[in-house]
Structures are given as C-alpha cells and as structure tokens.
Scaffold this active site. Structure first.
Site, PDB file in Angstrom:
ATOM      1  N   ARG A   1       0.840  -1.208   0.000  1.00 43.27           N
ATOM      2  CA  ARG A   1       0.000   0.000   0.000  1.00 43.27           C
ATOM      3  C   ARG A   1       0.876   1.259   0.000  1.00 43.27           C
ATOM      4  NH1 ARG A   1      -4.272   0.795   4.743  1.00 43.27           N
ATOM      5  NH2 ARG A   1      -2.381   1.211   5.940  1.00 43.27           N
TER       6      ARG A   1
ATOM      7  N   GLU B   1     -15.532   6.198   6.396  1.00 43.80           N
ATOM      8  CA  GLU B   1     -14.595   5.515   7.300  1.00 43.80           C
ATOM      9  C   GLU B   1     -14.422   6.366   8.547  1.00 43.80           C
ATOM     10  OE1 GLU B   1     -10.669   5.340   5.411  1.00 43.80           O
ATOM     11  OE2 GLU B   1     -11.031   7.303   4.529  1.00 43.80           O
TER      12      GLU B   1
ATOM     13  N   LYS C   1      -2.403   7.223   1.145  1.00 44.41           N
ATOM     14  CA  LYS C   1      -2.131   7.433   2.577  1.00 44.41           C
ATOM     15  C   LYS C   1      -1.037   8.498   2.678  1.00 44.41           C
ATOM     16  CE  LYS C   1      -1.677   4.798   6.833  1.00 44.41           C
ATOM     17  NZ  LYS C   1      -2.693   5.532   7.592  1.00 44.41           N
TER      18      LYS C   1
END
Ligand SMILES: Cc1ncc(COP(=O)(O)O)c(C=O)c1O
Length: 331
Positions: free
Chosen positions: A83, A213, A180
């Site tokens: 990721r 989220e 991210k």
C-alpha cells in the site's frame, strides 16, 4: 541604538545541547529512527529530526504507513509495504530504494530498537531541496522509519464499546482518501470534534450520504440478518486490517455466526439500523461501536461478531499464515 537581541544565535554545539535538553518525557517511547538523510539509525530522541526544507514538512508531499510489531514479528508488513508503494506512485514520489531495501531498513530499525512489541511507521517524502511546491527542486526522496510504542486505546473500547458521531468534517475526495499521504488535517479534525462532543470518534460520510470511514480506521456493520457489510474501497483507504478481517470473517460464515460477507455501499440509515457496528484498523484492531449520534446500535452492547472477529484477529497476530515477518534481532 537598536534593541538588545534576546534570542540567541546558537552554535552547532549549543543547538545540539538544546535539542537534547528539549527531549520531553513522552519521547521515552520513541525507540529508534532511521533517516535516509543520516544514512543510519539513531536511538537518541534528540536526533529524531527532519530538515525544515523537506517537502514533507512544509508541503505535506509525503506518504506513510504503519504496521505493528508483535512478539518480535511484524504483522502484515508486506501488505502495508504494497500500500505504501501504491501511495508513493499516486503522490508521484520516486522510490529512493527498492522495495526489498526499504523492507530491510524497516526490519533493521526494529532490530536496533530491541522492541518486541511496538509500532513501526515509515514515511517516503519528496525530500529536501527548497521551499517551492514542485518536487523538481528536491535533491532526492527521503525515507524515514520510526519505532515507537503504539497508540494505546482504553480497555473499555473493547469491553464496553465506543460511541461515535457523524462528523461534520468533509470527507476527502476519493483520490485523496485512497492515498495514505501525510495530509491528515481532516482526520485530526474528526477526532477533535468527537472529543469536543464527548464521544470517542467520528465517522466520515460521503456526499452521497454513504458511510465512509473513521479517522484512522475502517468501519463495518453486521445487519440484523447476520451479514457483515463493509463499504466499497473506491472512496476510502483500503485498510489492511479490514481486508484481512473480510477474509477471516468467512470462517464465521462456516461456523454459522454470519450468513455472508458483502462489500457494498452502505447508507447512513442502513448503518444505524444494524445489529453491530465495528471499527477495523492497525491501531484499534477490532472494536465494537455501541452508539452512533446518541442512538444505540443494536442492543447498545458489544455484539458476538465483534468478539469473534477480535479473537480471529488475535490468533492471526500470533500465527497467521503469511502474515508474520520475523525481525532480525541481534541478541
Ligand atoms: C483514514 C484511514 N482509514 C482506515 C485505516 C485503517 O487501515 P489499516 O487497517 O491499514 O490500519 C487507517 C489507518 O491506517 C486510516 O488512516
């Protein structure tokens, strides 16, 4: 005559002495840091610093990821690294090292920390080189790794459950939610708003009225007819914990505790009518949410699926096949 200067101009030695004196008690849990600027690892928190001209500092042009060290093993390091590299590509940050080299640096830094239980967080930044916007001025990407005691949530989160609110903070647009990056201002504001309102956390809702989220966790539901439902991952961060729990939850389908596991859009109304609501994340693990906007979820108590998934997660952290990477400690 001008005023006498009251702010000292420090020599390198004086500055270093002041950096050492400025170490605060909380830094006792900062165990080791690797910096590509230093080309090495430091264990003195006074030296865990970044150049001011690093674009991570003044432009937020950086990505990061965090994994857990448990019993001397890193849980899901490879999934977190994948990721991390995807985030770097989306943020147009060239890798200063190969994936294998970064993996080795991470493991070496954990080994140098001597910690068998900790968090490992690593950042890839456009690097130092000036104060402009474009990374074309940077001298090269920088890579930092920090080993520290992980976030400690209260036991009551697991025994009694969390209370959340719908956050008024706008959710990140899908592209930015999926990278991210170090731009966590919206996430920080969700937490601050929740604390101001006397609850534990907040939920991002998207402009369609669908559940997004949490600020550093994913959110899932168990419907009254025993289906585990998780929002699609196209507008939120693809949580490593959530992805794993969706696989492990299949075992609960085999055991009859769940009827199915579904990834789909979830409206706020549907979420509020659920039997259980859960948070998934590397720091929170698996935690039940028992109240949302002042209304109980299900019977207002932690439910059986949250408990069963937490146990599956615990077992996975101890012996999950393909999930545990050993740290090359020297003693
Ligand atoms: C915004 C956001 N969503 C979800 C998560 C959960 O992801 P993970 O399970 O990989 O920790 C995190 C934490 O990294 C996060 O910051």
């Amino acid at each position: 005559m001008g005023q006498t200067a009251t702010i000292p101009v420090l020599s390198s030695e004086e500055a270093l002495a002041r950096l050492k004196a400025a170490v605060h008690p909380k830094a006792q849990t900062y165990y080791a840091m690797y910096s590509s600027i230093l080309g090495g690892i430091v264990t003195d928190p006074a030296l865990m610093v970044l150049p001011m001209d690093d674009h991570m500092v003044h432009r937020g042009h950086a990505v990061f990821d965090t994994a857990a060290v448990v019993n001397g093993m890193v849980y899901q390091l490879d999934q977190h690294l994948d990721r991390f590299i995807r985030s770097a590509e989306m943020a147009k940050i060239p890798l200063p090292f190969s994936r294998e080299q970064m993996r080795e640096i991470i493991l070496e830094t954990i080994a140098a920390s001597k910690q068998r239980k900790a968090s490992v967080r690593y950042w890839l930044s456009a690097g130092p080189g000036g104060f402009g916007l474009s990374s074309s001025e940077c001298v090269g990407s920088s890579f930092y790794v920090m080993i520290f005691a992980g976030l400690q949530y209260p036991d009551s989160y697991y025994t009694e459950g969390l209370r959340v609110i719908t956050s008024t903070v706008p959710i990140k647009p899908p592209f930015f939610a999926r990278v991210k990056s170090t731009n966590y201002l919206p996430n920080v504001l969700v937490v601050l708003e929740a604390k101001e309102k006397g609850v534990d956390s907040g939920i991002f809702i998207d402009e369609r009225g669908m559940v997004g989220e949490g600020p550093n966790m994913n959110v899932a539901f168990v419907t009254k007819d025993q289906v585990l439902r998780h929002p699609k991952f196209d507008r939120i961060l693809s949580g490593i914990t959530a992805q794993r729990m969706l696989v492990l939850a299949r075992r609960l389908v085999e055991q009859g505790l769940l009827k199915d596991v579904v990834v789909d859009d979830i409206s706020v109304e549907e979420g509020k009518a659920a039997a259980e609501m859960l948070f998934f994340g590397s720091s929170i693990k698996v935690a039940p949410i028992v109240e949302w906007d002042g209304q109980p979820i299900g019977n207002g108590k932690p439910g059986p699926v949250a408990k069963a998934l937490y146990e599956l997660w615990l077992e996975d952290q101890q012996k999950g096949e393909g999930q545990l990477i050993p740290v090359p400690y020297r003693d």
